[in-house]
Structure formats: C-alpha cells, structure tokens
Design an enzyme around this catalytic site. Sequence first.
Site, PDB file in Angstrom:
ATOM      1  N   ARG A   1      38.819  45.108  49.588  1.00 53.08           N
ATOM      2  CA  ARG A   1      40.210  45.551  49.472  1.00 53.08           C
ATOM      3  C   ARG A   1      40.365  47.068  49.477  1.00 53.08           C
ATOM      4  NH1 ARG A   1      42.435  41.181  44.976  1.00 53.08           N
ATOM      5  NH2 ARG A   1      42.693  39.449  46.448  1.00 53.08           N
TER       6      ARG A   1
ATOM      7  N   ARG B   1      36.910  44.941  42.548  1.00 54.87           N
ATOM      8  CA  ARG B   1      36.821  43.506  42.260  1.00 54.87           C
ATOM      9  C   ARG B   1      36.770  42.675  43.537  1.00 54.87           C
ATOM     10  NH1 ARG B   1      40.690  39.448  41.916  1.00 54.87           N
ATOM     11  NH2 ARG B   1      42.380  40.961  42.148  1.00 54.87           N
TER      12      ARG B   1
ATOM     13  N   GLU C   1      38.192  34.410  51.600  1.00 57.02           N
ATOM     14  CA  GLU C   1      38.891  35.669  51.399  1.00 57.02           C
ATOM     15  C   GLU C   1      37.936  36.830  51.667  1.00 57.02           C
ATOM     16  OE1 GLU C   1      40.966  35.839  47.686  1.00 57.02           O
ATOM     17  OE2 GLU C   1      42.221  34.108  48.142  1.00 57.02           O
TER      18      GLU C   1
ATOM     19  N   HIS D   1      47.248  46.554  42.019  1.00 55.80           N
ATOM     20  CA  HIS D   1      47.093  45.111  41.856  1.00 55.80           C
ATOM     21  C   HIS D   1      46.273  44.728  40.634  1.00 55.80           C
ATOM     22  CE1 HIS D   1      46.934  40.940  43.046  1.00 55.80           C
ATOM     23  NE2 HIS D   1      45.626  40.962  43.232  1.00 55.80           N
TER      24      HIS D   1
ATOM     25  N   HIS E   1      46.067  46.131  46.276  1.00 53.74           N
ATOM     26  CA  HIS E   1      46.122  45.019  47.221  1.00 53.74           C
ATOM     27  C   HIS E   1      46.689  45.537  48.534  1.00 53.74           C
ATOM     28  CE1 HIS E   1      46.889  41.140  49.034  1.00 53.74           C
ATOM     29  NE2 HIS E   1      46.196  40.582  48.078  1.00 53.74           N
TER      30      HIS E   1
END
Length: 529
Positions: A292, A396, A125, A361, A244
């Site tokens: 992100r 994060r 990811e 998110h 997100h």
Amino acid sequence: MSTEGSRAPAPLRVVVAGAGIAGLYAAALAARRPATAVTLVAKGALEDSNTWHAQGGITAVTAQGRAAGDSAAAHAADTLRAGAGPNDDAAVRLLCTEAGRQIDTLAAWGVPFDRAADGYALGLEGAHSAARILHIGGDRTGAGIAQALIRTVRDLAAAGDLDLREHTAVRSLLRSGGHITGAVLETAGGEPAELRADVIVLATGGAGQLFEATTNPAGATGDGVALAWEAGAVLADLEFVQFHPTLLDPAAAGGRSFMISEAVRGEGALLVDAAGRRFMPGVHPDAELAPRDVVSRAICSRRRELAQQGLQPAVYLDATAVAAERGDGFLARRFPMIDATVRSLGFDWTREPLPVMPASHYWMGGVRTDLHARTSVPGLFAIGEVACTGAHGANRLASNSLLEGLVFGRRAVEASGRYRTAPSFDARPLAFEDGTGTCTRADIQSQVSASAGVVRDGAGLELAAKQLAEWTAPGDSPDACASLLPVARLLVAAAAARRNSVGAHYRTDFEQAPAGRERLSFVKEQEQP
C-alpha cells in the site's frame, strides 16, 4: 481445617475500553472466565468503529480455507516483506500461526464467512503471495464480524455477565504505586465517574482523524494513545501511518468519504490516469497489487506529474474490464456494498472508472506491547490498532488488522489474571509544553496532512512542530477533541526523529533505507520535583 467465615476471593476487575473487533472479542472472552468482572466501555454505540466499516476481509490460513501451497509460514513471510524490516518476528509468527484458532472461534459464535464448494471463499489482496482473505457478504466483512460479536456481548450483558456502557468515554487512567487502579469515565451527558479496575485493556482504535482525508470514522481520534502517554506508557513506531490508496475522491462524490477495497484490485481492477494510461507496472513488479505504501506514493507522484504538465491531476480505479470479462452483475455480486454505494453517488463503475486518492487508513504505531499485550505500565494492556505489537513493521500487510485484534485480544485476556508485572522497553524521554493559541480539529488536520502525509520532509515537519507547539488543547467547541493535539505532536516528533525512509514513512530528504530493525520508542519525560 474450618472454612467458617471464609470468603471467596474478589473477582478480577477488567475494564475494556473500545468496541471494535479487539474490544468486543476481548470483553466476550473475559466475561466467560470464572471470577472475572468485566466492564466494556464504548465512546459511541457499539456499531461506531473502524471494524464495522472494514470491507475486504480478514487474513488467515485455515484448514477450511487454504490456497494450494499456502501456509502460515508463507503468510508470515509476506507480512515481514510488507513490513520492510522493523517487524517483531515473534509477533509476526504468533499472528499467523494463531489465525486459524480465532477464525474457528468466530465461526462457532455465528460469524457467517462466505463459503466456496471446498471451504471458505478466499480473496487476493496486495502483497499477498496467495489468496487467503476470508470475507463476509463479499465486502461487508467488518460488519459481519461486528454484528456477531455485538450480539454476543449484548447477550452477556443481558445475562448479567458483563457491564456494558455505551456513549461513555475514558478521560483518564488512575494509578497508585505505578499500577493501574481504574479510570475516570464521562457519559454523553458530561457526568464524570470513577471506575475501579485491576486491569484496563485499551482497544480504542487509531487516529485517522489527524488527517483531512481518512477512511476512519469520526471517533478515530487517538484517545487510547493519549491516555497511555499521560499514564507513562512507552509508545513506538508512531511515524508509520498507512495510507489506503483508493479512497473515492470526496471532491467528485459530493464530499462523501468512501473507501474502495483493495480486494477490487485483487479481482483485476487497474489504476489509470485521466488519459486511461496505467502507471503502476513501471513502479513495482506487482503493479496494482504492490504494498500500500508503494501504491499510495505512486498515485501522489502521478497526480503531481499531471499537474506540472497542466493536465487534470486525477487518478482512477478502472474496473470496467473486470465487469466486461466476468459478465453482467459480477461486481454487484462480489462487492454488493461498494456497488450500491458508488451507484448512489452517481457512478456506474461497470462503465466508467472511479476517481480515487490516498487517505489515512491505519496507524502501525501506538502503545508498545509484548506478546501478551502488556504495556510498560503494570495493569495496562493494549490491543488492536491502539497497540504497537510490532507485527506490522513499517507497513501493514492488507487484512492483517482484524486478525491482530483477535489474536492479541485473546492474549490479553489470558494474561490479565496471571501477570501483575510489566515489560520494560528502551525509550527516549520526550516532553511537550502547551502554547496559548486556540485551535480546532480542522487546524490540526491541516498541519498534520501537510507535513506528515504520504510524502514528508524535514522542513515541513519542523514547521508543523512549531505550529502545534503554539496551540493548547481544543476547548468545548463542537469539533474539539483534546486527544488530537498531543497525538499530532507525537506523530510529527517521531516522523522528524526517523531520518530515513522505510515502509510507510517516506521522506524526500532521505533515501529509502535497506531493511533495518531499528524501532523508535518514546515515553513521557517525568517532571522534576
């Protein structure tokens, strides 16, 4: 010495509020400890949590799943890099080094992680330097973990080792001499009841419902942050909200909010505009797999540019080349839940790109805790998204959230019987006064989305603060949520106080700051006698 008439010591009374991964795990661990009486309180059913909807996976470097050259130290380095500076280094190290232990526990409890020939199957990811994402059923990781934990909790409740109370909300925390002594609960029928406790562990999740577009379920209303604030606990990093990048655009999906996992981009899907042009390579060296915050801002920027040019302001996630390269059925096998959902909404993502947009998110901020999950209020612990451990910094790293709930859930249980004191954190006193105007959930969402979204500025935050100050908490209307208003005020105040741009907090009126260590903490200003 005679023991005639002696009594066994009273059990430690532990109340866990919240039933996502952190709350379920902590309750199950605590119920196994001797001389501990555990009550698990869930606002809805046990399945009503962010955890249940988590798709991509859980990050861990383990003996049974390790990419070539990967290590817990590399995981920590990626976490710090994504966090952009204000991480707590000790919390990051703890998170990454303790990962394997928690995965072993889950596997022993029956969590069916996907397997490859040589161990756990691993995904990649954004912002990760190696494939280290464990998953279940391809894209049903949260549900797979939650099902096993729920089964464990229900078995403990059936055996009399745990008091389970679903459809019950915590309305306030009780204190005496500054120490937590219990909570006031309210059932679905509206009946209040006091529950005495020596320790309360908040595991109530985040506050995605502050925003109009969110990946979070309806119950993510910031209840734990509001409770801790009223109890005098220090809060931290409230300005850092992660968006997100790829929520399936509700306007094109019949109003349905559905997140497309970052793992899809990890398999090679691309972000394109309506003309099919990629734009991420010119934004970041990692393109679609950038952190992100970078991807979300780039999508917003591209949509704005297209609108200014009089073109359709839409961005798409294009997995058609992945489908063609990997063969018929690959996307359905790798992402069965996503495949079934997008097809049910009328999309054939093997042949057409999916319209996407950023959505709130995850809240990196929350109730400030130490490495033992203790808050600044004696007897009050916080774990999971409601907590601010400092592990995530300003942004994060993907798939670290489920892991954090496990690591600090265990830490809270292990510390609950040993620590009756509380850590001290420096914090700015802050006070709000209620206005007289009424508001709805939608009113609050509109203000917060406009002022404290992916991109912010001082003027917008000032206007939002003034409007929020004019309202009083929502009443008993169907869309009311008393927690949202104070939590909205806190978020806007923190975003206004941080006069730079770092990680997920981006202000157009301030330049991006070099990595810095400053963390903003607030505590409720005490009323003068």
